[in-house]
Design an enzyme around this catalytic site. Structure first.
Site, mmCIF file in Angstrom:
data_model
loop_
_atom_site.group_PDB
_atom_site.id
_atom_site.type_symbol
_atom_site.label_atom_id
_atom_site.label_comp_id
_atom_site.label_asym_id
_atom_site.label_seq_id
_atom_site.Cartn_x
_atom_site.Cartn_y
_atom_site.Cartn_z
ATOM 1 N N HIS A 44 15.751 12.173 -44.519
ATOM 2 C CA HIS A 44 17.130 11.942 -44.068
ATOM 3 C C HIS A 44 17.471 12.733 -42.819
ATOM 4 O O HIS A 44 18.631 13.089 -42.611
ATOM 5 C CB HIS A 44 18.143 12.263 -45.184
ATOM 6 N N LEU A 134 8.264 3.362 -49.918
ATOM 7 C CA LEU A 134 7.025 3.490 -49.139
ATOM 8 C C LEU A 134 7.042 2.531 -47.938
ATOM 9 O O LEU A 134 6.003 2.180 -47.394
ATOM 10 C CB LEU A 134 5.802 3.220 -50.029
ATOM 11 N N SER A 135 8.227 2.129 -47.545
ATOM 12 C CA SER A 135 8.424 1.351 -46.304
ATOM 13 C C SER A 135 7.786 -0.026 -46.288
ATOM 14 O O SER A 135 7.186 -0.431 -45.282
ATOM 15 C CB SER A 135 7.895 2.128 -45.091
ATOM 16 N N SER A 137 9.379 -2.789 -46.107
ATOM 17 C CA SER A 137 10.052 -3.648 -45.120
ATOM 18 C C SER A 137 9.596 -3.304 -43.704
ATOM 19 O O SER A 137 9.304 -4.207 -42.907
ATOM 20 C CB SER A 137 11.575 -3.614 -45.265
ATOM 21 N N ASP A 187 10.325 5.071 -40.327
ATOM 22 C CA ASP A 187 9.409 4.190 -41.058
ATOM 23 C C ASP A 187 8.648 3.274 -40.106
ATOM 24 O O ASP A 187 7.421 3.160 -40.166
ATOM 25 C CB ASP A 187 10.187 3.343 -42.074
#
Ligand code: GLA
Length: 414
Positions: A44, A134-135, A137, A187
């Site tokens: 973040h 875990l990304s 997208s 990401d």
């Protein structure tokens, strides 16, 4: 089997599926892979221009693609039983019923807006990234960007490293605007710029990266999937981003620091004193202390101090759970049981939303079996379903897979 061999076998299977679904064609099929990522620490703070420490996983999104016979783009994924078609038009719109295909659509729309001349395409995707966090997208977005650039010859910059940084920014922008998730750039940048066997100390303002070898010879980086689903779009993610923006404004006005996460550590107490609201003060404490943990983690790894590294992971989780409040009961349970397991040096949630998804733990190789049994049993007894364990390998960043005819694709049902 080497990672690359595995990628080729998967792509060969996808090529068969592409032909089965879209029919035979004279057009050559090209293969692509874009990994998922695990964030070791630095959570973040990418959207505050902070330093983060992700690494690319051996799992990801695979695609077989070729020039299409009909106008526009046709996409299909192994997970969904239908073809989604859309025109090659910059003014593409998000459509609920297109589901996962909105990710590739957003990327197409953005390249078209920039002037890329993209031919009609047929694409078959497959993803093997477990859980959330875990990304998956970003992995699909960057995989799509690779396909677009490969077939259109369009590149976002001359220098290959710069081109990848721009690819990360473009795909992040596509996710922000098209899919309305206000994610940072970490990401997409990890997926586009990853390197096998290395973590990336990534400055999210400039996307400059220092590649750090990951000395996990005696230990295994375990990814544990809580198998509790969640999506960033419906999580507190956008809310935290808004809080972080407010914090950045106030700290910036007081210290004249443009980038929140680069405030020197000695100004921490004075910065926290700016917040009389307990909630904002907690959020600010996470945002201002997380960069120090990233530095500490990298330093510990550089000197081979895995125990020190693990302690930083534990502290990072505490900060996310207590101050940033983005964890949840399942992930907290897994983290606490991992931290208490003798043979685990440290554990934390990974990704933006710990209300589900995955966590990571660094476990002595010899103790991995016992770890999975013990933590798995406790979790199943507490929640009524079992978690999934994935020993992670750190693989390469996104790439076109060269076809190698020495690999015999395994036909389905063979
Ligand atoms: C998600 C976002 C990233 C980042 C992380 C939290 O993964 O996509 O940009 O903000 O959460 O570190």
């Amino acid at each position: 089997m080497s990672l690359m061999q595995g990628y080729r076998e998967m792509c060969a299977l996808l090529e068969d599926k592409l032909e089965a679904w879209f029919g035979e064609s004279e057009e050559g099929v090209r293969w692509f892979f874009a990994p998922g990522r695990v964030n070791l620490i630095g959570e973040h703070i990418d959207y505050c221009g902070g330093l983060v420490f992700p690494a690319t996983l051996h799992v990801g999104t695979y695609a077989a693609a070729r020039i299409g016979r009909e106008e526009g783009v046709a996409v299909r994924s192994t997970r969904f039983d239908r073809i989604v078609r859309f025109p090659l038009d910059a003014a593409l719109a998000y459509r609920e019923e297109d589901d996962w295909a909105n990710y590739p659509k957003g990327v197409f729309s953005e390249y078209l807006t920039r002037g890329a001349k993209i031919p009609p395409l047929e694409i078959f995707y497959h993803g093997d990234i477990p859980g959330g966090g875990l990304s998956s997208s970003a992995s699909m977005e960057v995989c799509t960007a690779l396909i677009i650039e490969a077939f259109s010859g369009y590149s976002l910059a001359e220098d290959p490293m710069e081109a990848r940084k721009e690819m990360a920014r473009l795909t992040q922008y596509a996710e922000n605007t098209f899919n309305r998730v206000n994610c940072g750039v970490m990401d997409q940048a990890s997926v586009a710029l990853g390197r096998a066997g290395h973590g990336m100390l990534m400055d999210c303002e400039t996307l400059d990266i220092r590649y750090v070898p990951l000395p996990f010879e005696t230990h295994t980086l375990m990814i544990v999937d809580s198998r509790k689903s969640r999506t960033l779009a419906s999580s507190v993610y956008n809310e935290r981003r808004a809080e972080a923006d407010a914090i950045a404004k106030r700290v910036g006005a007081a210290f004249g620091e443009a980038v929140l996460c680069k405030l020197p550590a000695e100004k921490l107490d004075a910065a926290l004193a700016l917040f009389s609201e307990p909630i904002l003060q907690k959020r600010a404490r996470h945002l201002l202390t997380e960069p120090q943990r990233v530095e500490a983690a990298a330093k510990a790894l550089a000197s081979g101090d895995l125990v020190g590294f693990g302690q930083v992971l534990n502290a990072g989780h505490r900060s996310l759970a207590e101050d940033y409040e983005v964890s949840g009961p399942q992930i907290d349970f897994l983290v606490q049981h991992s931290q208490a397991f003798s043979g685990c040096v440290g554990a934390r949630m990974t990704g933006g939303d710990g209300s589900g998804g995955c966590m990571l733990a660094v476990v002595e190789q010899e103790r991995v079996g016992a770890y999975c049994a013990e933590v798995g049993e406790a979790y199943t007894a507490a929640f009524g379903w079992s978690p999934a364990f994935l020993p992670a390998q750190i693989g390469p960043g996104a790439l076109e897979i060269e076809k190698n005819h020495s690999v015999m694709p395994q036909k389905e049902g063979a």
